[in-house]
Motif scaffolding. Sequence first.
Motif, short mmCIF file in Angstrom:
data_model
loop_
_atom_site.label_atom_id
_atom_site.label_comp_id
_atom_site.label_asym_id
_atom_site.label_seq_id
_atom_site.Cartn_x
_atom_site.Cartn_y
_atom_site.Cartn_z
N CYS A 211 5.19 3.04 14.88
CA CYS A 211 4.30 4.21 14.79
C CYS A 211 4.33 5.04 16.07
O CYS A 211 4.30 4.48 17.17
CB CYS A 211 2.87 3.76 14.48
SG CYS A 211 1.72 5.14 14.41
N ARG A 212 4.34 6.36 15.91
CA ARG A 212 4.33 7.25 17.08
C ARG A 212 2.98 7.22 17.79
O ARG A 212 2.86 7.62 18.93
CB ARG A 212 4.61 8.70 16.65
CG ARG A 212 5.81 8.87 15.74
CD ARG A 212 7.09 9.14 16.53
NE ARG A 212 8.25 9.02 15.67
CZ ARG A 212 8.83 10.05 15.06
NH1 ARG A 212 8.35 11.27 15.22
NH2 ARG A 212 9.88 9.87 14.30
N SER B 126 -0.42 3.07 15.83
CA SER B 126 -1.33 2.58 14.79
C SER B 126 -0.56 1.62 13.89
O SER B 126 0.64 1.41 14.08
CB SER B 126 -1.87 3.74 13.95
OG SER B 126 -0.99 4.01 12.88
N ASP C 298 -0.41 5.47 9.78
CA ASP C 298 -1.12 6.74 9.76
C ASP C 298 -0.16 7.76 9.15
O ASP C 298 0.80 7.40 8.48
CB ASP C 298 -1.59 7.13 11.17
CG ASP C 298 -0.43 7.27 12.15
OD1 ASP C 298 0.74 7.22 11.69
OD2 ASP C 298 -0.67 7.42 13.35
N CYS D 90 1.92 9.73 10.69
CA CYS D 90 3.01 10.16 11.58
C CYS D 90 4.35 10.07 10.83
O CYS D 90 4.47 9.37 9.82
CB CYS D 90 3.04 9.32 12.86
SG CYS D 90 3.88 7.75 12.68
N CYS E 56 5.59 6.44 10.15
CA CYS E 56 4.88 5.71 9.10
C CYS E 56 5.18 6.28 7.72
O CYS E 56 5.32 5.53 6.75
CB CYS E 56 3.37 5.73 9.36
SG CYS E 56 2.88 4.74 10.80
ZN LIG Z 1 2.32 6.18 12.48
#
Ligand SMILES: [Zn+2]
Length: 273
Positions: free
Chosen positions: A45-46, A49, A52, A54, A57
């Motif tokens: 995940c950027r 998380s 989310d 992003c 994901c």
């Molecule tokens: Zn993410």
Amino acid sequence: MTATPSHRLVDSARRRTLHHALILQGPSPKTLRATAISIAKALNCRNASDGDGCPSCQKIDRQIHPDVRALEPAKDRKAISIEQVRELVAEAGMRPYEGGTKVYIIDPADSLSGAAANSLLKTLEEPAPDTAFVLLTRSADLLLPTIKSRCQIVFLRPEHDDVEEADPELAPALAERLASFAESRDMGALLGIAPLLCAGDAKHGLALLAATLRDIAAGVATGRAAGVASAIPPSRLLDAAQRAVEGIDALNVNADARLLVEDALMLLAGAKQ
Ligand SMILES: [Zn+2]
């Protein structure tokens, strides 16, 4: 809120302290897969998380992330082939395309053929940096000892009311028969277990028997199975569970599945071996 094993794994993934090779075992393929996906997100995940909106994901959700791959039996096949594993091993040596962590989800790992499992060993032991393997299985007992010894093994209970199983009737039917035997020494109920467990995949049947007997011995069985503990001593339950596990290995050399189940069950009855 108590952290479940699944939460702890995802948290370790976020903190980059996760073991590079995991075996997730448990009765619900859905729970295992969902946890593996959360781990893959947490590693890529950027926004650090575990899922989310992003780009990373989103790609994982759409199964198009170049660094997150699921290895499954090809259509119409039961086993993951050695060719599939060789391809994975070659790819696992390369850098992640998107700079995160490459995640290989092997689902289910017990569908690796013996040769396929062996060709994975070296990569499992000495993976390239930024590479994680997540092996999913109903029971780690179904995997080669050489695979197990290279992995961290985590048991995951089904989440929520997710009870998806290959045969949802099998566990309750097994518990019912074990309870009948425990309550009244009904040998008929005990002998009915072998055909029950061998009607489908006998390896899974033996693994279910072993897991159920261990749960009973550990006092964590629920429903009808819970009462069995008061009638059969834990040592006998664990001996029978161990015999069932040995039966899984014996099946690999074409032993008779029903005899293997009966062999384990006779330990419950206290018969001399
Ligand atoms: Zn993410």
